[in-house]
Design an enzyme around this catalytic site. Structure first.
Site, PDB file in Angstrom:
ATOM      1  CB  THR A 186      -0.852   0.055   1.162  1.00 54.87           C
ATOM      2  OG1 THR A 186       0.281   0.082   2.337  1.00 54.87           O
ATOM      3  CG2 THR A 186      -1.681  -1.227   1.304  1.00 54.87           C
ATOM      4  CD  GLU A 331      -5.048  -1.685   1.833  1.00 57.74           C
ATOM      5  OE1 GLU A 331      -5.365  -1.330   0.689  1.00 57.74           O
ATOM      6  OE2 GLU A 331      -4.658  -1.175   2.615  1.00 57.74           O
ATOM      7  CD1 TRP A 445     -17.411  14.465  10.926  1.00 58.13           C
ATOM      8  CD2 TRP A 445     -17.669  12.748   9.821  1.00 58.13           C
ATOM      9  NE1 TRP A 445     -17.241  13.575  11.801  1.00 58.13           N
ATOM     10  CE2 TRP A 445     -17.162  12.589  10.897  1.00 58.13           C
ATOM     11  CE3 TRP A 445     -17.837  11.761   8.778  1.00 58.13           C
ATOM     12  CZ2 TRP A 445     -16.634  11.114  11.304  1.00 58.13           C
ATOM     13  CZ3 TRP A 445     -17.190  10.455   9.183  1.00 58.13           C
ATOM     14  CH2 TRP A 445     -16.979   9.956  10.566  1.00 58.13           C
TER      15      TRP A 445
END
Ligand code: AMP
Length: 542
Positions: A186, A331, A445
């Site tokens: 990653t 992943e 948010w």
């Protein structure tokens, strides 16, 4: 009887290339190489040469499960060595050359790579790094004798010489389908990169799923140009999927410039191409400047970061190309969702379809999605509630290589993607942010991605990034960072005016800053950590 009565046919990745060689043997693989040549080969030839690679590796003493690295662009030789490594039981570790040299050394040592296949481009880099690559026993340059370096500080082997004389009919190594076949790290923005070790089974299932009509829809008649490199999650699995379908592949080697890619799209009648948004930003600017077209191109798949609405509209309206968002991660082998239109969506007016295309799409069969809040409670699929996106499925990571990061699945087997998203009642998922990039303002948010993608649509804006900066009252507020288009003089006030009415008032950035460049990660994403550092201590006007 405990089992069904069907055959046990292990899903080995070499079965993909065998299928392509037997059933689509003459279908072409066209490559632009590092030596500046255009090479035309075929699935049959790729299969034979992959078997020669496998034989050569066996003779070097490589054993099942050993890691063999590649540091290479998308070319026929890279695909041959990649299939050859997995085909003899080895693990193909595709290294991202855009990582910092110290990171390359770290992952090669961590993976304990025994052989390194490299493109001629990387000879200087490997000469510098060779001493620190503790486990690499052989360095093989993916070229012919005439292009080998005349003098070098490393004992480089020549790929074409290594293959010469090896048996192009040698048998593959049969391994269990759960055995490892590939390894990708990653591009971790913090801490050391972590390895994801793909199994044969995961790759084959992923290839079969990728070819479904609502996913990449690759067929034998398709001509596919993955601009996305093989070191970015196996070019999103395309070289496996294309072999399963018998499609023609077009590979641009070290060339990522829009004129070369556009030329190959037109010349080779490419029908499907895939890349990250930054590549397409450059392409659209090039086409506009040259009044160019995209030939027979039918579909462009955009993933890795969110595609701005203006980009989707430009491809669809100016060039008649269907745009599909893809979302996934290293992943996840990497595909998780695809933005093809559902039956209901196909009946909607154009503007509403574009609204849906701005989302990241619906789950592919084989991938389960779930949204949870910070306490792990499941959130509704109402297109409004946003929370952490969890995934589960047969090509999704169960643990990182060598157990790095410890236990990464919850008790029910879900993997937390680190993305924050919504899912609407029709199943369309929309990424609102990476959980660490979301802006927390007054307990609510704000999606940095949504503001960025709207700002890109403002005339005069070439690229946009939004980060949260500290605010005494609201905790964090959005700062909009802009690169202007060449020759443009658009002001901060004009950009804010453009955003008005398109986002909630309290999402409006508190300030706009202009820069000459925005840092990107090794896989083309905006590097928010670097931007946050650059603007640390930034004072918003009271
Ligand atoms: P990588 O493993 O480098 O491919 O990075 C995976 C991450 O990239 C995901 O977790 C997302 O944060 C981001 N990503 C991938 N595809 C998209 C997309 N279509 N839209 C927004 N973000 C994306």
């Amino acid at each position: 009887m405990k089992t069904g009565t069907m055959q046990d046919w292990p899903l080995n990745v070499w079965k993909l290339i065998d299928h392509a060689a037997i059933n689509h043997g003459s279908r072409e693989i066209v490559s632009l190489t590092c030596e500046g040549q255009e090479v035309r080969t075929s699935w049959r030839q790729v299969q034979g040469r992959a078997k020669q690679v496998a034989e050569a590796l066996r003779k070097m003493g490589i054993r099942q499960g050993d890691r063999v690295a590649t540091l290479a662009w998308n070319t026929h030789r890279h695909i041959e060595s990649w299939y050859g490594i997995s085909g003899m039981g080895g693990v193909a570790h595709t290294v991202n050359p855009r990582l910092f040299p110290e990171q390359i050394a770290y992952i090669a040592n961590h993976a304990e790579d025994r052989v390194l296949f490299l493109d001629p481009t990387f000879v200087p880099l490997v000469e510098k790094l060779a001493q620190s690559l503790k486990t690499v026993e052989h360095f093989v340059i993916l070229t012919s004798r005439e292009h080998m370096p005349k003098e070098a500080s490393v004992n480089f082997l020549c790929y074409e010489e290594l293959l010469a004389g090896e048996d192009a009919d040698a048998p593959w190594t049969v391994v269990e389908e759960t055995a490892p076949s590939g390894l990708c790290y990653t591009s971790g923005t913090t801490g050391n990169p972590k390895g994801v070790q793909y199994s044969h089974r995961a790759n084959v299932l992923h290839a079969m799923a990728a070819n479904m009509g609502d996913v990449l829809d690759i067929r034998s008649q398709s001509v596919v140009l993955p601009v996305v490199p093989m070191y970015h999650a196996n070019a999103w699995g395309v070289p496996y999927a294309a072999a399963a379908a018998g499609a023609k592949l077009v590979l641009c080697g070290p060339n990522f410039d829009p004129p070369t890619i556009a030329n190959m799209i037109r010349k080779e009648n490419v029908t499907l191409t895939l890349a990250v948004p930054t590549v397409w930003l450059g392409m659209l600017q090039h086409l506009e400047a040259t009044s160019g077209d995209l030939g027979a191109l039918k579909r462009v798949v955009i993933g890795g970061s969110a595609a701005p609405r203006a980009m989707i509209e430009a491809f669809e309206e100016k060039y008649g190309v269907d745009v599909c968002h893809a979302w996934g991660m290293t992943e996840m082998t990497p595909l998780g969702t695809l933005g093809s239109l559902s039956a209901e969506a196909a009946e909607l007016p154009r503007a509403k379809q574009i609204d849906l295309k701005c989302k990241q799409g619906r789950a592919i069969f084989g991938v389960e999605l779930k949204l949870v809040d910070d306490e792990g409670r499941e959130l509704p699929r109402d297109g409004v509630a946003f929370g952490r996106l969890l995934v589960r499925g047969p090509w999704i990571v169960a643990s990182y290589f060598k157990g790095d990061g410890g236990q990464i699945l919850d008790a029910d087997g879900w993997f937390d993607t680190g993305d924050v998203a919504t899912i609407d009642p029709a199943g369309y998922m929309q990424i609102t942010d990476r959980s660490k990039d979301v802006i927390k303002s007054g307990g609510e948010w704000i999606s940095s991605i949504e503001i960025e993608n709207l700002a890109i649509g403002c005339p005069g804006v070439a690229e946009a990034a939004v980060i949260g900066v500290a605010h005494p009252k609201w905790d964090e507020r959005p700062l909009l960072i802009i690169i202007r288009k060449e020759g443009a003089a658009v002001s901060g006030a004009e950009i804010l005016k453009y955003l008005e009415g398109k986002i909630a008032k309290w999402w409006m950035p508190d300030a706009v800053e202009f820069v000459d460049s925005i840092p990107h990660t090794a896989t083309g994403k905006i590097q928010k950590t670097a931007l946050r550092e650059q603007f640390s201590g930034y004072k918003l006007a009271a």
